[in-house]
Design a protein around this motif. Structure first.
Motif, mmCIF file in Angstrom:
data_model
loop_
_atom_site.group_PDB
_atom_site.id
_atom_site.type_symbol
_atom_site.label_atom_id
_atom_site.label_comp_id
_atom_site.label_asym_id
_atom_site.label_seq_id
_atom_site.Cartn_x
_atom_site.Cartn_y
_atom_site.Cartn_z
ATOM 1 N N LYS A 30 43.404 48.745 40.329
ATOM 2 C CA LYS A 30 43.366 48.042 41.608
ATOM 3 C C LYS A 30 44.461 46.981 41.621
ATOM 4 C CE LYS A 30 39.849 44.685 40.145
ATOM 5 N NZ LYS A 30 38.541 44.069 40.478
ATOM 6 N N ILE A 31 45.033 46.775 42.802
ATOM 7 C CA ILE A 31 46.143 45.832 42.925
ATOM 8 C C ILE A 31 45.648 44.398 42.753
ATOM 9 C CG2 ILE A 31 45.937 45.563 45.433
ATOM 10 C CD1 ILE A 31 49.003 45.463 45.518
ATOM 11 N N LYS A 32 46.452 43.559 42.142
ATOM 12 C CA LYS A 32 46.088 42.158 41.994
ATOM 13 C C LYS A 32 46.098 41.477 43.350
ATOM 14 C CE LYS A 32 47.402 41.657 37.181
ATOM 15 N NZ LYS A 32 48.120 40.850 36.167
ATOM 16 N N ASN A 33 45.128 40.596 43.566
ATOM 17 C CA ASN A 33 44.900 40.053 44.903
ATOM 18 C C ASN A 33 45.780 38.859 45.257
ATOM 19 O OD1 ASN A 33 42.904 41.901 45.585
ATOM 20 N ND2 ASN A 33 41.289 40.688 44.621
ATOM 21 N N TRP A 34 46.231 38.103 44.268
ATOM 22 C CA TRP A 34 46.965 36.875 44.542
ATOM 23 C C TRP A 34 48.470 37.068 44.386
ATOM 24 C CZ3 TRP A 34 44.686 32.439 46.310
ATOM 25 C CH2 TRP A 34 43.289 32.335 46.173
ATOM 26 N N SER A 35 49.228 36.287 45.159
ATOM 27 C CA SER A 35 50.677 36.242 44.967
ATOM 28 C C SER A 35 51.176 34.857 45.358
ATOM 29 C CB SER A 35 51.398 37.309 45.800
ATOM 30 O OG SER A 35 51.308 37.025 47.183
#
Length: 243
Positions: A30-35
């Motif tokens: 799953k893609i990481k949520n924060w940037s």
């Protein structure tokens, strides 16, 4: 030296290509949520054009000329200069649920400096500088984690000050707090990588602001109170990371 350069280039490409994903309990990714990203850019528009128009109406549109050992000069007023220093912004975004994100952004933007001139016996030279700080909440729709469009409310802290003259040691400046909004566009590459680059454009609606009067000296003609619009665009580039 060539081997060192090649090693650095290859390392940079490998780091950039690292996937911004983590292993889930089910074995899927799953893609990481924060940037987070930091931006460097420049402004377009703002209050300078209207300030030029007000200077013409109030007579600060004379030609300034002179001479010297290395030749003379002649400058038509009014005119505007853009500050060569870049404007800065930082943003943090969070995936609520793909493809929607919410983010907060804040930064400082240089909006230019407008110069007027009225013959010395009545007015003299006047330079008015403009800047703005902003804090914004942005709701975005993301296409394949590459293209983004968003909108949200903003609080703007505007500032206008006379940089050419100080009467009796007093700095003349005007600050206001305004509530507006911005429209945000972004283009990120590579897709879903740990590190990324981004091209960004924003339209920021600030609204009308009162500036002036300036030249508050009994021996000079004043530049009166004027209403200008601080609406402007921001164009920038960024480097960021997902976490």
């Amino acid at each position: 030296m060539k081997k060192l350069t090649l090693t650095l280039v290859m390392s940079s490409l490998l780091i950039t290509a690292l996937p911004a994903q983590e292993q889930g309990n089910s074995g899927t990714h799953k893609i990481k949520n924060w940037s987070i990203a930091t931006y460097v850019g420049w402004s377009v528009g703002g209050p300078c054009k209207q300030t030029e128009e007000a200077m013409i109406i109030n007579g600060f549109d004379d030609n300034r000329s002179g001479g010297g050992w290395f030749g003379g000069y002649s400058i038509d007023h009014p005119y505007t200069e853009r500050n060569p220093k870049p404007s800065l912004m930082i943003s943090i975004k969070y995936y609520l649920k793909t493809p929607f994100t919410i983010g907060i952004a804040g930064g400082f933007t240089e909006l230019g400096s407008t110069h007027g001139y009225k013959k010395e016996d009545s007015g003299g030279k006047i330079d008015i500088d403009f800047s703005v700080y902003n804090i914004s909440l942005i709701f975005s729709y993301n296409v394949y984690d590459i293209v983004r469009i968003g909108i949200g409310p903003s609080v703007f802290f505007t500032k206008a000050w006379e940089s050419s003259y100080h009467y009796e040691g007093i700095d003349v400046e005007y600050k206001h707090t305004k509530v507006g909004f911005l429209v945000d566009f972004g283009f990120r590459i590579p897709r879903k990588s740990l590190f990324f680059f981004e091209l960004n454009g924003q339209y920021r609606y600030v609204g009308k602001v009162d500036i002036g009067p300036f030249n508050e000296n009994p021996y000079r003609d004043p530049f009166p109170k004027t209403v200008v619009k601080y609406n402007h665009g921001f164009i920038g580039v960024a480097f960021g990371v997902r976490f």
